[in-house]
Design a protein around this motif. Structure first.
Motif, short mmCIF file in Angstrom:
data_model
loop_
_atom_site.label_atom_id
_atom_site.label_comp_id
_atom_site.label_asym_id
_atom_site.label_seq_id
_atom_site.Cartn_x
_atom_site.Cartn_y
_atom_site.Cartn_z
N SER A 63 34.36 34.57 32.44
CA SER A 63 35.67 34.35 33.04
C SER A 63 35.51 33.64 34.39
CB SER A 63 36.38 35.69 33.26
OG SER A 63 35.69 36.46 34.23
N VAL A 64 36.63 33.15 34.90
CA VAL A 64 36.63 32.52 36.22
C VAL A 64 36.16 33.51 37.28
CG1 VAL A 64 38.14 31.58 38.01
CG2 VAL A 64 38.40 30.82 35.64
N GLU A 65 36.60 34.77 37.19
CA GLU A 65 36.20 35.79 38.16
C GLU A 65 34.70 36.05 38.09
OE1 GLU A 65 40.41 35.96 37.40
OE2 GLU A 65 38.70 36.11 36.03
N MET A 66 34.15 36.07 36.87
CA MET A 66 32.72 36.29 36.71
C MET A 66 31.92 35.13 37.28
SD MET A 66 30.93 38.79 35.46
CE MET A 66 31.83 39.58 34.13
N LEU A 67 32.40 33.92 37.06
CA LEU A 67 31.71 32.75 37.62
C LEU A 67 31.73 32.77 39.14
CD1 LEU A 67 32.96 29.96 35.20
CD2 LEU A 67 30.65 30.90 35.32
N ALA A 68 32.85 33.19 39.71
CA ALA A 68 32.94 33.26 41.17
C ALA A 68 31.92 34.26 41.71
CB ALA A 68 34.35 33.66 41.59
N ALA A 69 31.74 35.38 41.02
CA ALA A 69 30.77 36.39 41.45
C ALA A 69 29.35 35.84 41.35
CB ALA A 69 30.92 37.65 40.61
N ILE A 70 29.05 35.10 40.29
CA ILE A 70 27.72 34.52 40.13
C ILE A 70 27.48 33.47 41.21
CG2 ILE A 70 26.29 33.08 38.62
CD1 ILE A 70 27.62 34.49 36.24
N GLY A 125 43.84 39.55 51.24
CA GLY A 125 43.19 40.84 51.36
C GLY A 125 42.27 41.18 50.22
N GLU A 126 41.77 40.16 49.51
CA GLU A 126 40.83 40.38 48.41
C GLU A 126 39.42 40.32 48.96
OE1 GLU A 126 43.73 38.30 45.05
OE2 GLU A 126 42.06 37.19 45.91
N VAL A 127 38.63 41.37 48.71
CA VAL A 127 37.27 41.43 49.22
C VAL A 127 36.38 40.53 48.38
CG1 VAL A 127 35.29 42.92 49.71
CG2 VAL A 127 37.62 43.76 50.10
N LEU A 128 35.72 39.58 49.04
CA LEU A 128 34.87 38.61 48.36
C LEU A 128 33.40 39.00 48.41
CD1 LEU A 128 36.54 35.38 49.77
CD2 LEU A 128 37.14 36.66 47.70
N ALA A 129 33.01 39.70 49.44
CA ALA A 129 31.61 40.10 49.59
C ALA A 129 31.54 41.27 50.55
CB ALA A 129 30.75 38.93 50.09
N GLN A 130 30.55 42.15 50.33
CA GLN A 130 30.34 43.32 51.18
C GLN A 130 28.85 43.47 51.46
OE1 GLN A 130 32.46 45.86 48.03
NE2 GLN A 130 32.71 47.10 49.87
N GLY A 146 42.95 41.06 38.75
CA GLY A 146 44.39 40.87 38.87
C GLY A 146 44.90 41.25 40.25
N LEU A 147 46.10 41.80 40.29
CA LEU A 147 46.70 42.20 41.57
C LEU A 147 45.90 43.30 42.25
CD1 LEU A 147 50.53 42.24 40.72
CD2 LEU A 147 49.19 40.41 41.78
N GLU A 148 45.14 44.06 41.47
CA GLU A 148 44.33 45.15 42.03
C GLU A 148 43.28 44.63 43.01
OE1 GLU A 148 44.64 48.38 41.34
OE2 GLU A 148 46.13 48.29 39.73
N ARG A 149 42.97 43.34 42.95
CA ARG A 149 41.96 42.80 43.87
C ARG A 149 42.44 42.86 45.31
NH1 ARG A 149 40.24 37.01 42.69
NH2 ARG A 149 38.64 37.59 44.23
N SER A 150 43.74 42.82 45.53
CA SER A 150 44.30 42.79 46.89
C SER A 150 44.36 44.19 47.49
CB SER A 150 45.71 42.20 46.86
OG SER A 150 46.35 42.37 48.11
N GLU A 151 43.81 44.33 48.70
CA GLU A 151 43.89 45.61 49.39
C GLU A 151 45.34 46.01 49.64
OE1 GLU A 151 42.80 47.82 53.62
OE2 GLU A 151 42.55 45.66 53.42
N VAL A 152 46.19 45.03 49.92
CA VAL A 152 47.60 45.34 50.16
C VAL A 152 48.21 45.99 48.93
CG1 VAL A 152 49.78 44.45 51.02
CG2 VAL A 152 47.66 43.25 51.57
N TYR A 153 47.92 45.42 47.77
CA TYR A 153 48.48 45.97 46.54
C TYR A 153 47.95 47.39 46.29
CZ TYR A 153 49.93 46.49 41.71
OH TYR A 153 50.51 46.95 40.55
#
Length: 281
Positions: A63-70, A125-130, A146-153
Motif C-alpha cells: 500500500s501507499v502507507e507501507m511504501l511510505a514506511a519503507i 498531527g500524524e506521527v511520521l517517525a519516533q 485512515g483518520l486514526e493516524r491523526s492525533e487530533v482525531y
C-alpha cells in the motif's frame, strides 16, 4: 509492479545503510553488508516476513502507507521515494498530497536522539517517525491507518488515548489541537484532508464541536507539560518544537531538568526504548 527492479532497488538501498546511520548499535559478529532485512522491517513497523518477501520479489503489492514506511526506514530522498512508488505500481503522486515524506536530514536528527523522547509530525498531527525512547514513553504511534493516524482525531474519538496526560494539560491540549487543525483547514480549504477530519469529529465528538465553535486561533503549546506514565509514574517535561518549513513538519522533543526526578525517569525510559530493537538478532 516491476518485481525484479523493486527487489534490486530495496536490496541496494538496504545494503547502503549502516546501523550507525539509523541510530542503531552495530553489535557483534555482523557479516551482513548494511542493515539486515529484519532491522529494516523493525524500523518500518512491519513484519520481517513481509519485508523479506517484498525484497525477494514475491510479495503482494504494498500500500501507499507501507511504501511510505519503507521509504522512511531506508532514509530515501524524495526522488528515491518517487522511484519506489513507480516500481511498486502506484505511479508518482503529486508532491503536494504527500505530507508524510520525511527528509533524510530530519531522520538523521531523530537517529541521534534515540535516548530522548522525540517525534516528527505533519500538519494534521500524524506521527511520521519516533525515537525508541518516545515509543517507550507514548507507545507506537506510526502504525495507525485512515483518520486514526491523526492525533487530533484519536484525542477526541478515543478519549482513552489521553491517559498519558495530567490536568491541567488535558483541557489545554484539546484547545491547542483544535486551534492547530483550524489553521491547516484555513490554509488548505474545505476539500482538504484536515477538513475531512473536522467534519468527522463534528459528528462524533460534542467536545470537539464545542471547542471548534469557539473559533480560537493561535492557541500556543505549553512549554512545560505534566504526564503520568504507566511504568515510571509522574513526569514534568519541557517540550521543544522545531519546525521544518520546507516539509511543513514539526519535530517535538521532550527533555527534563538535569538532575531532577523526571530526568532519572527519562533515563529509565531510554533503557526500555533500547530494547525495542535488538541488534543481536
Amino acid at each position: 509492479m516491476e518485481y525484479a527492479d523493486l527487489s534490486d532497488f530495496l536490496r541496494k538501498r538496504r545494503e547502503a545503510l549502516q546501523p550507525e546511520d539509523v541510530g542503531m548499535p552495530r553489535g557483534r559478529r555482523r557479516r551482513t553488508p548494511g542493515l539486515r532485512r529484519e532491522e529494516v522491517a523493525a524500523l518500518a513497523s512491519m513484519s520481517a516476513d513481509y519485508y523479506s518477501r517484498l525484497e525477494g520479489g514475491r510479495g503482494p503489492q504494498p500500500s501507499v502507507e507501507m511504501l511510505a514506511a519503507i521509504a522512511r526506514a531506508l532514509r530515501l530522498t524524495l526522488e528515491e521515494r518517487d522511484h519506489l512508488f513507480v516500481l511498486s505500481g502506484h505511479g508518482t503522486p503529486p508532491r503536494t498530497t504527500r505530507p508524510d515524506h520525511v527528509d533524510p536530514g530530519m531522520l538523521r536528527i531523530l537517529d541521534r536522539l534515540q535516548d530522548t523522547p522525540a517525534m516528527l509530525i505533519n500538519r494534521c498531527g500524524e506521527v511520521l517517525a519516533q525515537t525508541r525512547a518516545h515509543i517507550a514513553f507514548a507507545g507506537e504511534l506510526t502504525n495507525f491507518e485512515g483518520l486514526e493516524r491523526s492525533e487530533v482525531y484519536r484525542w477526541f474519538a478515543h478519549p482513552e488515548s489521553r491517559a498519558l496526560y495530567r490536568e491541567p494539560e488535558l483541557s489545554t491540549h484539546s484547545r491547542t489541537l483544535v486551534s492547530s487543525l483550524r489553521s491547516v483547514v484555513t490554509a488548505d480549504g474545505p476539500k482538504s484532508h484536515a477538513a475531512t477530519i473536522v467534519r468527522a469529529l463534528q459528528k462524533l465528538s460534542p467536545e470537539f464541536a464545542e471547542i471548534w465553535a469557539a473559533h480560537e486561533v493561535g492557541v500556543a503549546h505549553s512549554r512545560t507539560k505534566r504526564f503520568r506514565h504507566e511504568v515510571v509514574g509522574e513526569l514534568e517535561l519541557y517540550c521543544e518544537l522545531i519546525d521544518n518549513r520546507g516539509q511543513q513538519q514539526t519535530l517535538i522533543v521532550f527533555t527534563a531538568e538535569p538532575g531532577s526526578e523526571s530526568a532519572e525517569k527519562l533515563e529509565l525510559l531510554a533503557v526500555l526504548g533500547s530494547q525495542t530493537l535488538d541488534p543481536a538478532r
